[in-house]
Design an enzyme around this catalytic site. Sequence first.
Site, PDB file in Angstrom:
ATOM      1  N   TYR A 188      41.381  36.994  50.255  1.00  0.00           N
ATOM      2  CA  TYR A 188      40.223  37.033  51.153  1.00  0.00           C
ATOM      3  C   TYR A 188      40.625  36.558  52.537  1.00  0.00           C
ATOM      4  O   TYR A 188      41.443  35.630  52.672  1.00  0.00           O
ATOM      5  CB  TYR A 188      39.123  36.104  50.652  1.00  0.00           C
ATOM      6  CG  TYR A 188      38.354  36.585  49.455  1.00  0.00           C
ATOM      7  CD1 TYR A 188      37.162  37.285  49.599  1.00  0.00           C
ATOM      8  CD2 TYR A 188      38.814  36.333  48.169  1.00  0.00           C
ATOM      9  CE1 TYR A 188      36.447  37.713  48.491  1.00  0.00           C
ATOM     10  CE2 TYR A 188      38.112  36.762  47.052  1.00  0.00           C
ATOM     11  CZ  TYR A 188      36.930  37.449  47.230  1.00  0.00           C
ATOM     12  OH  TYR A 188      36.221  37.875  46.135  1.00  0.00           O
ATOM     13  N   TYR A 191      42.657  37.916  41.450  1.00  0.00           N
ATOM     14  CA  TYR A 191      43.285  36.804  42.174  1.00  0.00           C
ATOM     15  C   TYR A 191      43.158  35.513  41.370  1.00  0.00           C
ATOM     16  O   TYR A 191      42.249  35.372  40.543  1.00  0.00           O
ATOM     17  CB  TYR A 191      42.679  36.642  43.578  1.00  0.00           C
ATOM     18  CG  TYR A 191      41.186  36.381  43.624  1.00  0.00           C
ATOM     19  CD1 TYR A 191      40.676  35.100  43.445  1.00  0.00           C
ATOM     20  CD2 TYR A 191      40.295  37.416  43.847  1.00  0.00           C
ATOM     21  CE1 TYR A 191      39.315  34.852  43.504  1.00  0.00           C
ATOM     22  CE2 TYR A 191      38.922  37.190  43.901  1.00  0.00           C
ATOM     23  CZ  TYR A 191      38.445  35.905  43.738  1.00  0.00           C
ATOM     24  OH  TYR A 191      37.095  35.675  43.779  1.00  0.00           O
ATOM     25  N   ARG A 194      40.558  35.592  38.293  1.00  0.00           N
ATOM     26  CA  ARG A 194      39.335  36.370  38.326  1.00  0.00           C
ATOM     27  C   ARG A 194      39.696  37.848  38.306  1.00  0.00           C
ATOM     28  O   ARG A 194      40.635  38.282  38.985  1.00  0.00           O
ATOM     29  CB  ARG A 194      38.539  36.067  39.601  1.00  0.00           C
ATOM     30  CG  ARG A 194      37.997  34.626  39.645  1.00  0.00           C
ATOM     31  CD  ARG A 194      36.546  34.618  40.072  1.00  0.00           C
ATOM     32  NE  ARG A 194      35.730  35.385  39.156  1.00  0.00           N
ATOM     33  CZ  ARG A 194      34.651  36.061  39.521  1.00  0.00           C
ATOM     34  NH1 ARG A 194      34.255  36.056  40.764  1.00  0.00           N
ATOM     35  NH2 ARG A 194      33.952  36.752  38.623  1.00  0.00           N
ATOM     36  N   HIS A 236      36.928  42.422  41.725  1.00  0.00           N
ATOM     37  CA  HIS A 236      35.476  42.564  41.852  1.00  0.00           C
ATOM     38  C   HIS A 236      35.094  42.702  43.322  1.00  0.00           C
ATOM     39  O   HIS A 236      35.867  42.339  44.211  1.00  0.00           O
ATOM     40  CB  HIS A 236      34.746  41.362  41.237  1.00  0.00           C
ATOM     41  CG  HIS A 236      35.136  40.067  41.872  1.00  0.00           C
ATOM     42  ND1 HIS A 236      36.226  39.345  41.454  1.00  0.00           N
ATOM     43  CD2 HIS A 236      34.617  39.370  42.915  1.00  0.00           C
ATOM     44  CE1 HIS A 236      36.360  38.270  42.192  1.00  0.00           C
ATOM     45  NE2 HIS A 236      35.404  38.254  43.103  1.00  0.00           N
ATOM     46  N   HIS A 259      31.800  41.669  45.821  1.00  0.00           N
ATOM     47  CA  HIS A 259      30.553  40.911  45.910  1.00  0.00           C
ATOM     48  C   HIS A 259      29.494  41.721  46.645  1.00  0.00           C
ATOM     49  O   HIS A 259      29.801  42.397  47.634  1.00  0.00           O
ATOM     50  CB  HIS A 259      30.774  39.609  46.684  1.00  0.00           C
ATOM     51  CG  HIS A 259      31.705  38.648  46.026  1.00  0.00           C
ATOM     52  ND1 HIS A 259      31.263  37.610  45.226  1.00  0.00           N
ATOM     53  CD2 HIS A 259      33.059  38.546  46.044  1.00  0.00           C
ATOM     54  CE1 HIS A 259      32.308  36.916  44.793  1.00  0.00           C
ATOM     55  NE2 HIS A 259      33.407  37.448  45.276  1.00  0.00           N
TER      56      HIS A 259
END
Length: 196
Positions: free
Chosen positions: A80, A120, A128, A131, A133
Amino acid sequence: MNDVVTDSQSAAAILPGTPPQILGPFYPFMHTPTDSGDLTGGGRALGTVLYLSGRILARDGQPVAGASVEVWQANAGGRYTHPNDDNTAAPLDENFHGFAVTTTDGEGRYAFKTVRPAAYPAAPGRWRPAHIHFCVTSRHERLVTQMYFKGDAYNETDSWLNSASRKDLLIVDPTPAVGKEPNALAVTFDIVLMRA
Ligand SMILES: [Fe+2]
Protein backbone atom coordinates in the site's frame (compact mmCIF):
# COMPACT_ATOMS: atom_id res chain seq x y z
CA MET A 1 -50.86 -5.93 16.92
CA ASN A 2 -51.00 -7.71 13.61
CA ASP A 3 -48.17 -7.35 11.18
CA VAL A 4 -49.67 -6.81 7.77
CA VAL A 5 -47.26 -7.77 5.02
CA THR A 6 -48.28 -6.61 1.62
CA ASP A 7 -47.19 -8.24 -1.60
CA SER A 8 -44.84 -5.39 -2.33
CA GLN A 9 -43.21 -5.68 1.10
CA SER A 10 -42.77 -9.43 0.93
CA ALA A 11 -41.33 -9.18 -2.57
CA ALA A 12 -38.90 -6.49 -1.50
CA ALA A 13 -36.55 -8.52 0.71
CA ILE A 14 -35.03 -10.88 -1.82
CA LEU A 15 -31.30 -10.17 -2.09
CA PRO A 16 -28.87 -10.87 0.75
CA GLY A 17 -26.99 -7.81 1.91
CA THR A 18 -23.28 -7.67 1.19
CA PRO A 19 -21.44 -8.46 4.44
CA PRO A 20 -19.42 -5.65 6.02
CA GLN A 21 -15.69 -5.95 6.61
CA ILE A 22 -13.19 -3.92 8.61
CA LEU A 23 -11.82 -0.68 7.22
CA GLY A 24 -8.30 -1.98 7.80
CA PRO A 25 -5.14 -0.12 8.75
CA PHE A 26 -4.30 1.23 5.31
CA TYR A 27 -7.17 3.56 4.45
CA PRO A 28 -5.34 6.28 2.50
CA PHE A 29 -6.64 9.24 4.45
CA MET A 30 -3.68 11.37 3.43
CA HIS A 31 -4.34 11.02 -0.29
CA THR A 32 -6.94 12.29 -2.70
CA PRO A 33 -8.75 9.55 -4.57
CA THR A 34 -8.57 9.71 -8.33
CA ASP A 35 -11.95 10.27 -9.96
CA SER A 36 -10.74 9.28 -13.42
CA GLY A 37 -11.78 5.66 -12.99
CA ASP A 38 -8.20 4.62 -13.82
CA LEU A 39 -5.86 3.51 -11.03
CA THR A 40 -3.22 2.26 -13.47
CA GLY A 41 -1.74 5.56 -14.59
CA GLY A 42 -2.89 5.01 -18.14
CA GLY A 43 -1.83 1.39 -18.08
CA ARG A 44 1.72 2.03 -16.82
CA ALA A 45 1.24 0.38 -13.42
CA LEU A 46 2.88 -2.99 -12.93
CA GLY A 47 0.80 -6.13 -12.80
CA THR A 48 -2.27 -7.64 -14.39
CA VAL A 49 -4.85 -5.10 -15.48
CA LEU A 50 -8.22 -5.71 -13.83
CA TYR A 51 -11.43 -4.17 -15.10
CA LEU A 52 -13.56 -3.98 -11.98
CA SER A 53 -17.21 -3.09 -12.30
CA GLY A 54 -20.58 -3.83 -10.83
CA ARG A 55 -23.76 -2.36 -9.52
CA ILE A 56 -24.91 -1.01 -6.20
CA LEU A 57 -28.32 -2.46 -5.46
CA ALA A 58 -31.02 -2.31 -2.83
CA ARG A 59 -32.30 -5.57 -1.41
CA ASP A 60 -35.27 -5.45 -3.75
CA GLY A 61 -32.89 -5.39 -6.70
CA GLN A 62 -33.42 -1.75 -7.53
CA PRO A 63 -30.27 0.11 -8.57
CA VAL A 64 -28.87 2.73 -6.22
CA ALA A 65 -28.06 5.75 -8.35
CA GLY A 66 -25.75 8.50 -7.14
CA ALA A 67 -23.93 6.37 -4.57
CA SER A 68 -20.29 7.10 -3.86
CA VAL A 69 -18.02 4.09 -4.43
CA GLU A 70 -14.51 4.32 -3.01
CA VAL A 71 -11.88 1.64 -3.53
CA TRP A 72 -8.37 1.29 -2.15
CA GLN A 73 -5.93 -1.56 -2.45
CA ALA A 74 -2.36 -2.84 -2.43
CA ASN A 75 -0.44 -2.79 -5.68
CA ALA A 76 0.46 -5.85 -7.74
CA GLY A 77 3.33 -6.61 -5.36
CA GLY A 78 1.23 -6.42 -2.20
CA ARG A 79 2.18 -2.94 -0.97
CA TYR A 80 0.00 0.00 0.00
CA THR A 81 1.04 3.58 -0.53
CA HIS A 82 0.61 4.24 3.16
CA PRO A 83 3.14 5.19 5.83
CA ASN A 84 2.01 2.35 8.09
CA ASP A 85 2.73 -0.30 5.48
CA ASP A 86 6.22 -1.53 6.31
CA ASN A 87 6.20 -4.42 3.84
CA THR A 88 9.31 -3.06 2.16
CA ALA A 89 9.97 -6.41 0.50
CA ALA A 90 7.28 -5.33 -1.94
CA PRO A 91 8.25 -2.09 -3.72
CA LEU A 92 5.95 0.84 -4.27
CA ASP A 93 4.80 1.48 -7.83
CA GLU A 94 4.87 5.17 -8.65
CA ASN A 95 2.45 4.62 -11.51
CA PHE A 96 -0.19 2.94 -9.42
CA HIS A 97 -2.78 5.12 -7.73
CA GLY A 98 -4.32 2.77 -5.19
CA PHE A 99 -7.23 4.98 -4.18
CA ALA A 100 -10.20 5.95 -6.35
CA VAL A 101 -13.76 7.17 -6.13
CA THR A 102 -16.68 7.30 -8.48
CA THR A 103 -20.44 7.82 -8.41
CA THR A 104 -22.95 5.26 -9.64
CA ASP A 105 -24.98 6.08 -12.71
CA GLY A 106 -28.75 5.85 -13.08
CA GLU A 107 -28.55 2.07 -13.21
CA GLY A 108 -26.38 1.84 -10.11
CA ARG A 109 -23.25 1.00 -12.10
CA TYR A 110 -19.64 1.76 -11.22
CA ALA A 111 -16.42 0.89 -13.03
CA PHE A 112 -12.67 1.11 -12.40
CA LYS A 113 -9.56 0.09 -14.28
CA THR A 114 -7.03 -1.21 -11.78
CA VAL A 115 -4.54 -4.04 -11.31
CA ARG A 116 -4.97 -7.30 -9.51
CA PRO A 117 -3.55 -6.80 -6.01
CA ALA A 118 -1.30 -9.33 -4.31
CA ALA A 119 -1.56 -10.93 -0.89
CA TYR A 120 0.54 -9.30 1.81
CA PRO A 121 1.88 -10.12 5.27
CA ALA A 122 -0.32 -8.62 7.96
CA ALA A 123 1.83 -9.88 10.83
CA PRO A 124 4.66 -12.36 11.24
CA GLY A 125 3.38 -15.64 9.86
CA ARG A 126 -0.02 -14.25 8.94
CA TRP A 127 -0.90 -13.24 5.40
CA ARG A 128 -3.97 -11.54 4.11
CA PRO A 129 -5.39 -12.85 0.84
CA ALA A 130 -5.49 -10.47 -2.11
CA HIS A 131 -8.42 -8.10 -1.73
CA ILE A 132 -9.81 -4.71 -2.69
CA HIS A 133 -11.40 -2.46 -0.08
CA PHE A 134 -14.72 -0.74 -0.77
CA CYS A 135 -16.61 2.04 0.96
CA VAL A 136 -20.06 2.65 -0.51
CA THR A 137 -22.10 5.62 0.61
CA SER A 138 -25.73 6.04 -0.37
CA ARG A 139 -28.28 8.47 1.01
CA HIS A 140 -29.04 6.19 3.95
CA GLU A 141 -26.07 3.91 4.46
CA ARG A 142 -22.32 3.58 4.45
CA LEU A 143 -21.00 0.08 3.85
CA VAL A 144 -17.33 -0.78 4.27
CA THR A 145 -16.38 -4.15 2.84
CA GLN A 146 -13.71 -6.06 0.95
CA MET A 147 -13.70 -8.08 -2.26
CA TYR A 148 -11.57 -11.24 -2.50
CA PHE A 149 -10.42 -13.51 -5.33
CA LYS A 150 -11.42 -17.12 -5.85
CA GLY A 151 -8.55 -19.55 -5.53
CA ASP A 152 -6.40 -17.51 -3.15
CA ALA A 153 -5.05 -20.01 -0.62
CA TYR A 154 -5.20 -17.42 2.16
CA ASN A 155 -8.98 -17.20 1.76
CA GLU A 156 -9.20 -20.31 3.91
CA THR A 157 -7.32 -18.85 6.87
CA ASP A 158 -8.08 -15.13 6.77
CA SER A 159 -9.93 -14.20 9.94
CA TRP A 160 -11.65 -11.20 8.38
CA LEU A 161 -13.02 -13.00 5.35
CA ASN A 162 -14.07 -15.93 7.50
CA SER A 163 -15.87 -13.60 9.89
CA ALA A 164 -18.34 -12.72 7.13
CA SER A 165 -21.83 -14.13 7.39
CA ARG A 166 -21.68 -15.08 3.69
CA LYS A 167 -18.06 -15.20 2.52
CA ASP A 168 -19.20 -16.42 -0.89
CA LEU A 169 -20.75 -12.99 -1.47
CA LEU A 170 -17.31 -11.38 -1.13
CA ILE A 171 -15.33 -13.70 -3.44
CA VAL A 172 -15.13 -13.06 -7.18
CA ASP A 173 -13.69 -15.09 -10.03
CA PRO A 174 -12.05 -12.93 -12.71
CA THR A 175 -12.32 -13.86 -16.37
CA PRO A 176 -10.35 -12.67 -19.42
CA ALA A 177 -11.32 -9.11 -20.36
CA VAL A 178 -12.72 -9.25 -23.88
CA GLY A 179 -11.36 -6.66 -26.28
CA LYS A 180 -8.84 -5.23 -23.81
CA GLU A 181 -5.09 -5.51 -23.29
CA PRO A 182 -3.56 -9.00 -23.54
CA ASN A 183 -3.92 -10.89 -20.27
CA ALA A 184 -6.25 -8.28 -18.78
CA LEU A 185 -8.95 -9.60 -16.47
CA ALA A 186 -12.49 -8.48 -15.79
CA VAL A 187 -14.64 -9.00 -12.77
CA THR A 188 -18.13 -8.05 -11.66
CA PHE A 189 -18.79 -7.28 -8.01
CA ASP A 190 -22.33 -6.24 -7.18
CA ILE A 191 -22.95 -4.80 -3.74
CA VAL A 192 -26.31 -4.99 -1.98
CA LEU A 193 -27.08 -2.37 0.65
CA MET A 194 -29.41 -3.16 3.53
CA ARG A 195 -30.93 0.32 3.72
CA ALA A 196 -30.22 1.87 0.35
FE1 LIG B 1 -6.11 -4.41 2.88
